[in-house]
Design a protein around this motif. Structure first.
Motif, PDB file in Angstrom:
ATOM      1  N   ALA A  66       3.679   7.735 -10.127  1.00  0.00           N
ATOM      2  CA  ALA A  66       4.714   6.865 -10.798  1.00  0.00           C
ATOM      3  C   ALA A  66       5.249   5.625 -10.220  1.00  0.00           C
ATOM      4  CB  ALA A  66       5.777   8.094 -10.695  1.00  0.00           C
ATOM      5  N   TYR A  67       4.867   5.628  -8.675  1.00  0.00           N
ATOM      6  CA  TYR A  67       5.389   4.390  -8.179  1.00  0.00           C
ATOM      7  C   TYR A  67       4.531   3.313  -8.389  1.00  0.00           C
ATOM      8  CZ  TYR A  67       7.034   1.513  -4.207  1.00  0.00           C
ATOM      9  OH  TYR A  67       7.211   0.392  -3.533  1.00  0.00           O
ATOM     10  N   VAL A  68       3.266   3.434  -8.426  1.00  0.00           N
ATOM     11  CA  VAL A  68       2.310   2.589  -8.722  1.00  0.00           C
ATOM     12  C   VAL A  68       2.474   1.892 -10.102  1.00  0.00           C
ATOM     13  CG1 VAL A  68      -0.323   2.062  -9.193  1.00  0.00           C
ATOM     14  CG2 VAL A  68       0.645   3.548  -7.240  1.00  0.00           C
ATOM     15  N   GLU A  69       2.760   2.845 -11.126  1.00  0.00           N
ATOM     16  CA  GLU A  69       3.135   2.549 -12.536  1.00  0.00           C
ATOM     17  C   GLU A  69       4.294   1.731 -12.643  1.00  0.00           C
ATOM     18  OE1 GLU A  69       3.221   5.952 -15.009  1.00  0.00           O
ATOM     19  OE2 GLU A  69       1.201   6.203 -14.672  1.00  0.00           O
ATOM     20  N   GLU A  70       5.221   1.992 -11.877  1.00  0.00           N
ATOM     21  CA  GLU A  70       6.461   0.993 -12.019  1.00  0.00           C
ATOM     22  C   GLU A  70       6.314  -0.442 -11.039  1.00  0.00           C
ATOM     23  OE1 GLU A  70      11.028   1.448 -10.874  1.00  0.00           O
ATOM     24  OE2 GLU A  70       9.938   3.211 -10.497  1.00  0.00           O
ATOM     25  N   HIS A  71       5.420  -0.408 -10.054  1.00  0.00           N
ATOM     26  CA  HIS A  71       5.623  -1.390  -9.081  1.00  0.00           C
ATOM     27  C   HIS A  71       4.243  -2.174  -9.060  1.00  0.00           C
ATOM     28  CE1 HIS A  71       9.084   1.131  -7.595  1.00  0.00           C
ATOM     29  NE2 HIS A  71       9.534  -0.144  -7.222  1.00  0.00           N
ATOM     30  N   GLY A  72       3.392  -1.610  -9.364  1.00  0.00           N
ATOM     31  CA  GLY A  72       1.969  -2.132  -9.401  1.00  0.00           C
ATOM     32  C   GLY A  72       1.201  -2.211  -8.202  1.00  0.00           C
ATOM     33  N   THR A  73       1.834  -1.450  -7.107  1.00  0.00           N
ATOM     34  CA  THR A  73       1.055  -1.463  -5.796  1.00  0.00           C
ATOM     35  C   THR A  73       1.588  -0.260  -5.278  1.00  0.00           C
ATOM     36  OG1 THR A  73       1.148  -2.509  -3.629  1.00  0.00           O
ATOM     37  CG2 THR A  73       3.068  -2.789  -5.037  1.00  0.00           C
ATOM     38  N   VAL A  74       0.749   0.177  -4.196  1.00  0.00           N
ATOM     39  CA  VAL A  74       1.230   1.253  -3.313  1.00  0.00           C
ATOM     40  C   VAL A  74       2.220   1.077  -2.193  1.00  0.00           C
ATOM     41  CG1 VAL A  74      -0.963   2.956  -3.888  1.00  0.00           C
ATOM     42  CG2 VAL A  74      -0.873   1.176  -2.033  1.00  0.00           C
ATOM     43  N   VAL A  75       2.258  -0.249  -2.014  1.00  0.00           N
ATOM     44  CA  VAL A  75       2.896  -0.872  -0.848  1.00  0.00           C
ATOM     45  C   VAL A  75       4.497  -0.334  -1.010  1.00  0.00           C
ATOM     46  CG1 VAL A  75       3.580  -2.780   0.629  1.00  0.00           C
ATOM     47  CG2 VAL A  75       1.313  -2.535  -0.403  1.00  0.00           C
ATOM     48  N   GLY A  76       5.188   0.313  -0.027  1.00  0.00           N
ATOM     49  CA  GLY A  76       6.483   0.631  -0.218  1.00  0.00           C
ATOM     50  C   GLY A  76       6.769   1.819  -0.842  1.00  0.00           C
ATOM     51  N   SER A  77       5.617   2.863  -1.112  1.00  0.00           N
ATOM     52  CA  SER A  77       5.764   4.028  -1.465  1.00  0.00           C
ATOM     53  C   SER A  77       6.509   5.172  -0.397  1.00  0.00           C
ATOM     54  CB  SER A  77       4.295   4.708  -2.135  1.00  0.00           C
ATOM     55  OG  SER A  77       4.600   6.020  -2.444  1.00  0.00           O
ATOM     56  N   PRO A  78       7.589   5.672  -0.705  1.00  0.00           N
ATOM     57  CA  PRO A  78       7.882   6.466   0.421  1.00  0.00           C
ATOM     58  C   PRO A  78       6.916   7.550   0.917  1.00  0.00           C
ATOM     59  CG  PRO A  78       9.140   6.888  -1.587  1.00  0.00           C
ATOM     60  CD  PRO A  78       8.342   5.742  -1.773  1.00  0.00           C
ATOM     61  N   VAL A  79       6.275   8.148  -0.115  1.00  0.00           N
ATOM     62  CA  VAL A  79       5.340   9.208   0.223  1.00  0.00           C
ATOM     63  C   VAL A  79       3.919   8.856   1.009  1.00  0.00           C
ATOM     64  CG1 VAL A  79       4.291  11.275  -0.743  1.00  0.00           C
ATOM     65  CG2 VAL A  79       6.439  10.232  -1.794  1.00  0.00           C
ATOM     66  N   LEU A  80       3.149   7.710   0.635  1.00  0.00           N
ATOM     67  CA  LEU A  80       2.165   7.195   1.156  1.00  0.00           C
ATOM     68  C   LEU A  80       2.039   6.692   2.610  1.00  0.00           C
ATOM     69  CD1 LEU A  80      -0.656   6.833   0.340  1.00  0.00           C
ATOM     70  CD2 LEU A  80      -0.418   4.740  -0.248  1.00  0.00           C
ATOM     71  N   ASP A  81       1.122   7.355   3.362  1.00  0.00           N
ATOM     72  CA  ASP A  81       0.940   6.855   4.620  1.00  0.00           C
ATOM     73  C   ASP A  81       0.307   5.449   4.504  1.00  0.00           C
ATOM     74  OD1 ASP A  81       0.186   6.516   7.261  1.00  0.00           O
ATOM     75  OD2 ASP A  81       0.215   8.341   7.727  1.00  0.00           O
ATOM     76  N   GLU A  82       1.078   4.574   5.655  1.00  0.00           N
ATOM     77  CA  GLU A  82       0.787   2.933   5.353  1.00  0.00           C
ATOM     78  C   GLU A  82      -0.524   3.065   5.858  1.00  0.00           C
ATOM     79  OE1 GLU A  82       3.427   0.865   7.876  1.00  0.00           O
ATOM     80  OE2 GLU A  82       5.250   1.367   6.573  1.00  0.00           O
ATOM     81  N   SER A  83      -1.176   3.920   6.697  1.00  0.00           N
ATOM     82  CA  SER A  83      -2.797   3.638   7.189  1.00  0.00           C
ATOM     83  C   SER A  83      -3.461   3.857   6.086  1.00  0.00           C
ATOM     84  CB  SER A  83      -3.211   4.897   8.386  1.00  0.00           C
ATOM     85  OG  SER A  83      -2.872   6.119   7.773  1.00  0.00           O
ATOM     86  N   HIS A  84      -2.903   4.398   5.082  1.00  0.00           N
ATOM     87  CA  HIS A  84      -3.953   4.510   3.811  1.00  0.00           C
ATOM     88  C   HIS A  84      -3.793   3.389   2.885  1.00  0.00           C
ATOM     89  CE1 HIS A  84      -3.776   8.883   4.395  1.00  0.00           C
ATOM     90  NE2 HIS A  84      -4.691   8.550   5.256  1.00  0.00           N
ATOM     91  N   TYR A  85      -3.137   2.215   3.113  1.00  0.00           N
ATOM     92  CA  TYR A  85      -2.951   1.064   2.318  1.00  0.00           C
ATOM     93  C   TYR A  85      -4.315   0.539   1.868  1.00  0.00           C
ATOM     94  CZ  TYR A  85       2.079   1.106   2.423  1.00  0.00           C
ATOM     95  OH  TYR A  85       3.727   1.490   2.323  1.00  0.00           O
ATOM     96  N   PRO A  86      -5.047   0.221   2.843  1.00  0.00           N
ATOM     97  CA  PRO A  86      -6.440  -0.448   2.637  1.00  0.00           C
ATOM     98  C   PRO A  86      -7.263   0.388   1.744  1.00  0.00           C
ATOM     99  CG  PRO A  86      -6.063  -0.499   5.180  1.00  0.00           C
ATOM    100  CD  PRO A  86      -5.078   0.742   4.344  1.00  0.00           C
ATOM    101  N   VAL A  87      -7.018   1.625   1.668  1.00  0.00           N
ATOM    102  CA  VAL A  87      -7.810   2.130   0.557  1.00  0.00           C
ATOM    103  C   VAL A  87      -7.627   1.611  -0.995  1.00  0.00           C
ATOM    104  CG1 VAL A  87      -8.353   4.477  -0.311  1.00  0.00           C
ATOM    105  CG2 VAL A  87      -8.163   4.256   1.936  1.00  0.00           C
ATOM    106  N   PHE A  88      -6.502   1.227  -1.079  1.00  0.00           N
ATOM    107  CA  PHE A  88      -5.951   0.668  -2.469  1.00  0.00           C
ATOM    108  C   PHE A  88      -5.757  -0.953  -2.558  1.00  0.00           C
ATOM    109  CE2 PHE A  88      -4.469   5.174  -1.493  1.00  0.00           C
ATOM    110  CZ  PHE A  88      -4.770   5.714  -2.672  1.00  0.00           C
ATOM    111  N   ALA A  89      -6.405  -1.408  -1.720  1.00  0.00           N
ATOM    112  CA  ALA A  89      -6.178  -2.957  -1.603  1.00  0.00           C
ATOM    113  C   ALA A  89      -6.969  -3.313  -2.950  1.00  0.00           C
ATOM    114  CB  ALA A  89      -6.999  -3.615  -0.369  1.00  0.00           C
ATOM    115  N   THR A  90      -6.606  -4.609  -3.555  1.00  0.00           N
ATOM    116  CA  THR A  90      -7.161  -5.007  -4.706  1.00  0.00           C
ATOM    117  C   THR A  90      -7.571  -6.599  -4.565  1.00  0.00           C
ATOM    118  OG1 THR A  90      -4.860  -5.325  -5.599  1.00  0.00           O
ATOM    119  CG2 THR A  90      -5.792  -3.358  -6.296  1.00  0.00           C
ATOM    120  N   SER A  91      -8.037  -7.028  -5.740  1.00  0.00           N
ATOM    121  CA  SER A  91      -8.278  -8.395  -5.545  1.00  0.00           C
ATOM    122  C   SER A  91      -7.047  -9.560  -5.925  1.00  0.00           C
ATOM    123  CB  SER A  91      -9.299  -8.919  -6.721  1.00  0.00           C
ATOM    124  OG  SER A  91     -10.416  -8.245  -6.618  1.00  0.00           O
ATOM    125  N   PHE A  92      -6.107  -9.251  -6.815  1.00  0.00           N
ATOM    126  CA  PHE A  92      -5.168  -9.912  -6.986  1.00  0.00           C
ATOM    127  C   PHE A  92      -3.667  -9.153  -6.531  1.00  0.00           C
ATOM    128  CE2 PHE A  92      -7.483 -12.407 -10.341  1.00  0.00           C
ATOM    129  CZ  PHE A  92      -8.001 -13.369  -9.270  1.00  0.00           C
TER     130      PHE A  92
END
Length: 357
Positions: A66-92
Motif C-alpha cells: 500500500a505504501y509503494v502504490e501511494e509513494h512509488g518507492t519502498v524508501v520511507g516505509s515504516p515496516v520495511l527494514d532499510e537493509s532490504h532497500y537494495p532488493v527493490f532498487a529501480t532504474s529511475f
C-alpha cells in the motif's frame, strides 16, 4: 539481438520487466499508442513475492505494498527494514536508484551465455552528461558486450514508460485554476446564411465572404479572395481569414478582432469606392470596419458608445481612433481617423477638415 521479451510483448506476457532489464520503477505509467495522452498505471507484481521471500508476514506485506502504490518507492516505509532497500532498487526515481554501471555489468554477466547481442537499454538519469554516455560505451567495450543501447531519461518529448502520470507540456498542474470557459470549437452547419461583399482598394479587387450561425446570426467564418491569385496579398489574406474564422468558431468575439485590426496601416491603402467607408488604411482595416457596421445594421452587436475626451459627446466606438500609428489626428466632429489632404487633414466619414493654417 536476443533475450526477448522486450517492449509491448513483455506486457502481453504479464512480465514485470522487459528482457534482463531491472524494473524501471515500482509504479510506472505506460503511454498507450494511438490514444493521445491516455496512460495505464502499472504496479510491480513481484514486490509481494519478494517481501514474502524476505520473511515478512501477510499484514506487513499488505502495508508495504500500500505504501509503494501511494509513494512509488519502498524508501520511507515504516515496516520495511532499510537493509532490504537494495532488493527493490529501480532504474529511475528520486531515490533507491541503480547506477548506470550496474546495467552494463549485468549485461556483461549474461553475454557469455549467448552468441548474439543482448536487447537491453542502459538507462541514464536526466542529468547524465556526454562524458557519462561515452564512459558507458567504453565500459561495455571493455567488458566484451556486442551491443549497447543508451537512453537518457527525459531526452524525448514523450516516452512509452515514465514514472509520472503526465510529463512535458501535458503535465497536470495541481495548483492550476479551472478555465473560465472551455475551448470548444463550434463549427458552422453545412448550410448557413452568408453574404458576399466586393472589395476594391487602391486598384486591388476581391471579395469578402461572411458566413453566419443560423441560430444566433453571429459571424462564424470569413473568406477573402483577391483578384490577383498567387500574389503575396492574396496568400496573406487567405491565411489571415482562416485564422480569424477559427478564432470566431472558438468563441473570440468579433469586437475583439475589430479593436485589434481597425485602422491598421499597410499597403495597399487608399480609396475604396464604398460610400460608408470611402478611405481605408489597409485591406484589414476596411474589412473589420465593414464587419462592425454590418453587425450593427443586423442588430447583433448593438451600438457601442464611448465618450471622447473634452467634448462630453458620446460617439459610436468604431469611430474612435484606436491605433497609435494612425496617419492623422481624430476628427473633432465624429472622432474617426483623418487622412492627409495636402497640408491639411480631412475626415473621410463626415468631411470635416482640420484646416490648413
Amino acid at each position: 539481438t536476443c533475450w526477448a521479451p522486450t517492449g509491448t510483448i513483455s506486457f502481453a506476457m504479464d512480465c514485470d520487466t522487459t528482457g534482463i532489464e531491472p524494473e524501471l520503477a515500482l509504479v510506472k505509467y505506460k503511454l498507450l499508442a494511438g490514444q493521445g495522452d491516455a496512460v495505464i498505471k502499472i504496479v510491480n507484481q513481484s514486490v509481494p513475492r519478494a517481501l514474502r521471500t524476505l520473511g515478512y508476514d501477510k499484514e506487513a506485506v499488505e502495508r508495504i505494498v500500500a505504501y509503494v502504490e501511494e509513494h512509488g518507492t519502498v524508501v520511507g516505509s515504516p515496516v520495511l527494514d532499510e537493509s532490504h532497500y537494495p532488493v527493490f532498487a529501480t532504474s529511475f526515481g528520486s531515490n533507491n536508484v541503480l547506477l548506470w554501471q550496474a546495467h552494463v555489468k549485468m549485461m556483461a554477466a549474461c553475454q557469455a551465455f549467448t552468441s548474439m547481442a543482448i536487447s537491453k537499454t542502459v538507462n541514464l538519469p536526466e542529468n547524465a552528461t556526454v562524458e557519462n554516455i561515452m564512459e558507458a560505451y567504453v565500459l561495455g567495450w571493455k567488458l566484451g558486450l556486442k551491443a549497447l543501447a543508451i537512453y537518457r531519461d527525459g531526452s524525448k518529448r514523450s516516452q512509452p514508460l515514465t514514472t509520472k502520470e503526465k510529463t512535458g507540456e501535458g503535465a497536470l498542474d495541481e495548483n492550476a485554476q479551472p478555465a473560465d470557459r472551455a475551448s470548444v470549437r463550434k463549427r458552422l452547419p453545412d448550410e448557413r446564411p452568408s453574404i458576399t461583399k466586393k472589395i476594391s482598394l487602391a486598384g486591388h479587387e476581391g471579395y469578402l465572404h461572411v458566413g453566419f450561425y443560423p441560430d444566433s446570426g453571429e459571424p462564424g467564418e470569413i473568406f477573402i479572395t483577391m483578384a490577383k491569385q498567387g500574389s503575396f496579398v492574396s496568400g496573406m489574406m487567405d491565411a489571415f481569414a482562416t485564422a480569424v474564422s477559427i478564432g470566431l468558431q472558438y468563441g473570440v468575439p468579433l469586437e475583439t478582432f475589430e479593436r485589434k485590426f481597425k485602422h491598421v496601416q499597410f499597403e495597399p491603402r487608399g480609396f475604396t469606392g464604398d460610400p460608408d467607408i470611402p478611405v481605408a488604411q489597409s485591406i484589414v482595416d476596411y474589412i473589420f470596419r465593414y464587419l462592425g457596421r454590418l453587425m450593427e445594421h443586423r442588430g447583433q452587436s448593438g451600438a457601442r458608445t464611448i465618450e471622447l475626451p473634452g467634448d462630453g459627446v458620446e460617439q459610436p466606438a468604431d469611430r474612435v481612433l484606436v491605433s497609435a500609428g494612425a496617419e492623422g489626428p481624430p476628427c473633432p466632429n465624429c472622432g474617426d481617423i483623418t487622412v492627409r489632404a495636402g497640408s491639411c487633414h480631412t475626415c473621410p466619414q463626415c468631411g470635416t477638415s482640420t484646416g490648413c493654417g
